[in-house]
Design an enzyme around this catalytic site. Sequence first.
Site, PDB file in Angstrom:
ATOM      1  N   GLU A  88      32.680 -31.639  36.312  1.00 24.03           N
ATOM      2  CA  GLU A  88      32.235 -30.802  35.194  1.00 24.03           C
ATOM      3  C   GLU A  88      32.307 -29.307  35.486  1.00 24.03           C
ATOM      4  OE1 GLU A  88      28.518 -32.605  33.999  1.00 24.03           O
ATOM      5  OE2 GLU A  88      29.599 -34.152  32.878  1.00 24.03           O
TER       6      GLU A  88
ATOM      7  N   ASN B 224      20.763 -42.724  32.370  1.00 26.55           N
ATOM      8  CA  ASN B 224      21.329 -41.596  31.644  1.00 26.55           C
ATOM      9  C   ASN B 224      22.342 -42.089  30.620  1.00 26.55           C
ATOM     10  OD1 ASN B 224      21.640 -38.466  31.664  1.00 26.55           O
ATOM     11  ND2 ASN B 224      23.723 -39.248  31.515  1.00 26.55           N
ATOM     12  N   GLU B 225      22.094 -41.754  29.372  1.00 27.04           N
ATOM     13  CA  GLU B 225      23.029 -42.081  28.279  1.00 27.04           C
ATOM     14  C   GLU B 225      23.637 -43.468  28.393  1.00 27.04           C
ATOM     15  OE1 GLU B 225      26.067 -39.169  27.646  1.00 27.04           O
ATOM     16  OE2 GLU B 225      24.700 -37.754  26.728  1.00 27.04           O
TER      17      GLU B 225
ATOM     18  N   GLU C   6      19.627 -32.808  26.066  1.00 25.75           N
ATOM     19  CA  GLU C   6      20.761 -31.990  26.504  1.00 25.75           C
ATOM     20  C   GLU C   6      21.326 -31.270  25.287  1.00 25.75           C
ATOM     21  OE1 GLU C   6      23.722 -34.328  28.548  1.00 25.75           O
ATOM     22  OE2 GLU C   6      22.230 -35.337  29.787  1.00 25.75           O
TER      23      GLU C   6
ATOM     24  N   ARG D 146      30.847 -42.450  37.210  1.00 29.94           N
ATOM     25  CA  ARG D 146      29.479 -42.933  36.973  1.00 29.94           C
ATOM     26  C   ARG D 146      29.523 -44.088  35.967  1.00 29.94           C
ATOM     27  NH1 ARG D 146      27.074 -37.856  33.334  1.00 29.94           N
ATOM     28  NH2 ARG D 146      28.850 -37.753  31.935  1.00 29.94           N
TER      29      ARG D 146
ATOM     30  N   TRP E 294      34.989 -32.126  27.646  1.00 32.46           N
ATOM     31  CA  TRP E 294      35.443 -33.505  27.436  1.00 32.46           C
ATOM     32  C   TRP E 294      36.028 -33.810  26.063  1.00 32.46           C
ATOM     33  CZ3 TRP E 294      32.347 -34.826  23.450  1.00 32.46           C
ATOM     34  CH2 TRP E 294      31.052 -34.308  23.405  1.00 32.46           C
TER      35      TRP E 294
ATOM     36  N   HIS F 258      32.640 -27.026  32.498  1.00 35.26           N
ATOM     37  CA  HIS F 258      31.589 -27.184  31.486  1.00 35.26           C
ATOM     38  C   HIS F 258      30.593 -26.044  31.662  1.00 35.26           C
ATOM     39  CE1 HIS F 258      28.186 -28.863  29.334  1.00 35.26           C
ATOM     40  NE2 HIS F 258      28.853 -29.953  29.024  1.00 35.26           N
TER      41      HIS F 258
END
Length: 654
Positions: A361, A141-142, A313, A103, A321, A364
């Site tokens: 992920e 996003n971020e 989040e 991404r 990570w 996660h």
Amino acid sequence: MKIGVCYYPEHWPESRWALDAKHMTDLGISMVRVGEFAWSRLEPAAGYYQFDWLQRAIDTLHNAGLKVILGTPTATPPAWLIKNNPDMLAVDEHGQMRGFGSRRHYCFSSEPYRRECERIVTALAKHFGEHPAICAWQTDNEYGCHDTTISYSESALAAFQHWCSTKYNGIEALNLAWGNVFWSMEYKTFEEIGVPVGTVTESNPAHRLAYWRFSSEQIKTFNKLQVDILRQHSPGRDIVHNFMGNFIDFDHFDVADDLDVASWDNYPLGFLTRDGTDASDQQTYLRTGHPDSSSFHHDLYRSCGKGRMWLMEQQPGPVNWAPFNPSPLPGMVRLWGWEAFAHGAEVVSYFRYRQAPFAQEQMHAGLCLPDGIDDDAAREVKTLGEEIKLLAGIDTNMQQASIALLFDYAGDQAARIQQPGGQNYDPLVFTQRIYSVLRQLGVSVDLVSSAAKLDNYKLIVMSNCTVSDTALSNKLAKCDAQVIMFPRTGSKTAECSIPDQLPPGVFQNLIDIKVTRVETLPNAIRMTTNNQATVVDWRERIEANFPAEDVFDDGWGFHYRNSRIHYINACPDRQTLLALLAARLDECNIPYVDLGPGLRVAVRGKLAMAFNYGPNPVTLSDHLLKHYGFSEKTGFSLGQPALKPADIGAWRTN
Ligand code: GAL
């Protein structure tokens, strides 16, 4: 105070959606963020929109009584889009084009990509803008995640050359401002300017700072494009972006200016092992996160959002990570949620609802396991939801703190760009150390931009205001707060040169001193003054026509003072900072209480909350409780004076 969760309906069979939605409401969740990575499903081929599945997903959430934050999917341009616009990919510092397959592979300066974003955001906003479940939009996003703020692509270079031509009155002016006569770096035209990487040795600091400012502005305009579309087609909804903690590679105040709310993403255990925490703190707080890391960001983003802050989040369990990914101490998921509320969060949303069994992920954690069964976090979130109800009726309006710690993104960069050695001195880590010491002293701190109004603060602290800034100096001259400047304040012009009058530049108007030499110190070296102040990492020699408050063995002074203005010309260690700052609090009549290393207290309106980050149980003393307005009559609203590790207590202040 609302609880939210991040949910990816496109990852699960439709038959599960209604069950998931019902379960979310059982856990006390009322807001769900969806959609931010779903471009390949929303538009499987150019112009072929497939919004029906998302419509059904949002309807399902709506039917369960949930509100939705819809993300624009621009962090994940799909393969067909890259194929049609191969030049939209970002280029890294080695000249390597970022590949497809994860991404954030786009370049903020790509005009074709901006047009694609306008198109998808417009289509989504028109389709979903008036949906009754949609209460907010998240842009992208971020920004900056995975080191993606700065791109060195051809589009970025062309945009940078144009940017320079609008900022400088001709190429000669740029040459002069950057000092390009040095090493024959002069340009004849703006088209000759390159990117500040790939040079034999370090590139010109002015060039680097300009490229940083340019890149930061690219994010601002990229974000603004989306914001304008969303405002037009989805009136009355909050527009939010989720910033990432510990990111300093663009100006978050600047980007947040166009938003309604600044939200951020909090991974306390990931940050602890990744971001400059010292080794012994890493051990002590391995399963809790550093006691001042989350709150630092809450206070920063509350100010980015002009009082409105969400946690988009929140870490629910081990992440995938960081260098090490320990499991949080039982209770921390609840504690982190409560702490965010206590620092002003309107919403605390957890990442993610269910752990994904596939792709990047899968290691996660989520609130639920991949098989759908509740993981530890789900139980803690449910408790949090039940506890929130117990506090209904308490006034939780945030008040301005007595202390402002200025946070200057460009100043952080200017300090970071050129450090003669001194790897130990990191401007962000140093600022966080100061914040942490103030929090240990039990006081509330506002982290504000250097452009902010500074009225009504009693103490103003400057740790990364590296740029000699006339407007700021004038503001400080007019207020009557005590001001503390730490090393490097005003030590650079806006072009990353040494100011004519020498550091602290224009701040000499407040205190008549001159920095004539700086030295950086290796790790093991600690220097001590006559009064036992200990400093590390960085020290400055000062010329002044008045004596310092304290002196080192070699005759260099330490701590210069002109009435309410202080200049601290070295980096004090934690103990010394404690003493220094406590003395200022005394003088400013700001009440404080030393909470020790692992206990923290936050005050929001009439609510006070204590958090035990430490490895041992603690009991809140009568003195402490009295300091924070505890009354036997109203007692504890949550918990009690004895706090186990990871436990909290809350009471109404009188
Ligand atoms: C954040 C990101 C999320 C997810 C999360 C994992 O940085 O916004 O999409 O990747 O990290 O911890």
